[in-house]
Design a protein around this motif. Sequence first.
Motif, PDB file in Angstrom:
ATOM      1  N   ASN A   1       0.708  -1.175   0.003  1.00 31.67           N
ATOM      2  CA  ASN A   1      -0.137   0.037  -0.066  1.00 31.67           C
ATOM      3  C   ASN A   1       0.795   1.266  -0.156  1.00 31.67           C
ATOM      4  OD1 ASN A   1      -2.376   1.406   0.086  1.00 31.67           O
ATOM      5  ND2 ASN A   1      -2.671   1.498   2.247  1.00 31.67           N
TER       6      ASN A   1
ATOM      7  N   GLU B   1      -5.102   1.915  -0.340  1.00 31.85           N
ATOM      8  CA  GLU B   1      -5.831   0.832   0.038  1.00 31.85           C
ATOM      9  C   GLU B   1      -6.556   1.070   1.698  1.00 31.85           C
ATOM     10  OE1 GLU B   1      -4.801  -3.004  -0.832  1.00 31.85           O
ATOM     11  OE2 GLU B   1      -2.994  -2.435  -1.603  1.00 31.85           O
TER      12      GLU B   1
ATOM     13  N   LYS C   1      -5.322  -0.607   5.294  1.00 33.39           N
ATOM     14  CA  LYS C   1      -4.050  -1.341   4.953  1.00 33.39           C
ATOM     15  C   LYS C   1      -3.093  -0.310   5.395  1.00 33.39           C
ATOM     16  CE  LYS C   1      -3.707  -4.819   2.019  1.00 33.39           C
ATOM     17  NZ  LYS C   1      -3.085  -5.512   0.918  1.00 33.39           N
TER      18      LYS C   1
END
Length: 811
Positions: A155, A160, A163
């Motif tokens: 990430n 994301e 995350k």
Amino acid sequence: MRRFLLFFCITFLASTARAQDPTPVEDTTWKQVFRGSTPKVNDLVHTKLEVKFDFGKSWMYGKAWLTLTPHFYPTDSLMLDAKGMDIQEISITKGSLNSKLKYDYDGLQLSITLDKTYKAGEKYTLYIAYTAKPDELKTKGSAAITNAKGLYFINPTGTEKDKPTQIWTQGETEANSVWMPTIDKPNQKSTEEILMTVPSKYVTLSNGLLINKKVNPDGTRTDHWKMDLPHAPYLFFMGVGDFSVIKDSYKGKEVSYYVEKEQAPYANGVFGKTPEMMQFFSDKLKVEFPWAKYAQMVARDYVSGAMENTTATLHQASAYQNFRQLTEGNKWEETIAHELFHQWFGDLVTAESWSHLTVNESFANYSEYLWDEYKHGKDFADDHNLDDMQGYIQSGGGAKNLVRYHYADKEDMFDAVSYNKGGRILHMLRNYVGDDAFFKALNTYLTTNKYKTGEAGQLRLAFEEVTGQDLNWFWNQWYYGSGHPKVDISYINAPTTQMVIVKQTQTGDKVFKLPLTIDVYEGKSAKRYKVWTENRTDTFSFATFTPTSLINVDADKILLWEKTDNKTTDQYIFQYENAKNFMDRREALRYFSQKALPELAMGLTDKFAGLRTYTLNAFASAKTPPDAAVVKKIALLADTEKDKLAKAAAISLLVATKDAQYESLYKKFVDDSSYSVSAAALEGLSALSPEASYGLAKKYSADAKGALGTAVFYALLANGTDADFEFVSKQFAAASPNQEKLEMTAAYADYLTKVNDVSKIKKAIDDIIIFRGFIPKQFRNVTDPVFKQSLDQVGKAKGADIQQYITEVFK
């Protein structure tokens, strides 16, 4: 590395694959290639790196100073591994002067012409400026390591949700050369220093000690890590992220746990036994923990189970457990022990080639048994030993030698032979030579070869030096040979003589030489005999003066074999009640279960919780339900059992009765601290009142992990709507990539047929495709039909646009 083969029963995979492709074309050219240790022309001496990261591009900008020396013969050239890099400069460094060198680069290796011919012992230092582009390198993974791009940006741009942004490396087998030029072979060793420049909000981890932090004007910080003792290039490590660092100590050395901040309260619950493990292993080996510190980091999207980077082990996110999960026992404890033991076997002494991986992984595997035996008792350890033995037997690896000089790919060495079988071989060796000799020999092997490499032959020499015995027979049979014995054991009773016939039934010409302990019981008193099998069929006779109650072959239950033991019911009852070991009782309970005998209920009060659970599961899988008297015992166990997994199994058995009298019991335990107990009780309440199951699932979804998460997941899938998508999506994404998740896939797809939000449907399809991506390609012909059938169901229900989307992503 503690590898987690992502799937199932490998024999299931193999048989299904054969059924789907009856005429596979196998490339066997690898059988003609001898995989010995890599010839050493130059030796690494010291590696210094300066690196900074481009999060937007997932690139790393690097500068490397490599100090080397010819191994023995003079040389004017050098070959380095450097995979998928952009090379800006290669120079020889002498003082403050750099002189550029000529080189050829094929994208994988650098062939460098040095400025002169160097002699052994004459050091030289190269400077290399480069850019590492790991995401642009096409790599191949394995069943143990799902890909091998060396450097992983997780990430990196923060797009994301839920995350964290992280960077970590994974070197084994030869992937660190994606982010640093080196001689990427296990028989090289180098000291090391790495200077990492990262955004100031992140912490870093590498090998050795953090000797300096420098705050930079641009909002970054440069951390200088230094490793003063030599270790193999595949064990070099970098980790970056927004971690909490929980500090512990062992004999004045820092022990630390790098976890995501919300996991900080649980870090000691998961990793807190590490100092005790360090003390235990140091005492057993009489070799003190050899490094300056020991850190453990938990990473997202890690490509294997865990990795023993020297002083800096990396774990996958499955290590995370909260207090409720830990009430059932720390499922990651054996992995922690495994990776720690590698700091001796693998890091201090490293396999000289992947063909001898056994001197790394078999020992780490067996360390799990040693720790379990010490901390949780022999029954617990023997239960784990049985699991590992069955894992090897079911793997289909019987044709593979433990030491293998022929393999298609080095990744193939990371299998149930190198791990499970190798650990069981060490267990047999320990029993044969005795504890004192076993651990003295390990000490000899480690101290003789420390900071160098080792192989199975050196291990044999250490054992022979300690024991004074020639052990070639053992090594030739178990290290340099394949397979294991399959035996049929039968008995002949005579008034004053008892005979035991041991017949080896494995296919082929190989006959195993086995030292056997046989206990002959006259009444409840046993006399022990030590004999050897050396023939296809061996017969042993024992004089007796009273009728024998039991003849117990392999009385210590040590041998790696498959056996058919032709005992009577009365003999198995006697064995359960009088023989000493976990396996004695386990074998008897298995016999009672297979024969549907009421004596199976004896296991409900076994002293070991694992066997109580085994007994409950045996009743659950029986074709006929237990009688009323047994159910009464199970109900008592459900109410009073202290072990959480055994309690959950007992409650689950009561659920199967559909008897409303247990409703109060379910209500009593539905809020239990254990997810497994809570899940079993929730299923009981749902079974008694199906119309209330959806509401109950919603109620308990707020804190649902492990078994409870699975129970809520299925309840919501059966009755859920778009409103339940966030929970079921997270539950599916978080599930470990295993057989259970494959089974979850079909139910998840069925739920999607009831979802109306197109974005959610596509998100779920992406979840399934991500899971598919974790499966090694060699298993896809088995699992892809499951994915395809599940996704086709969604496409047919949701129309052409969704079907087109499925077609695009399922490639």
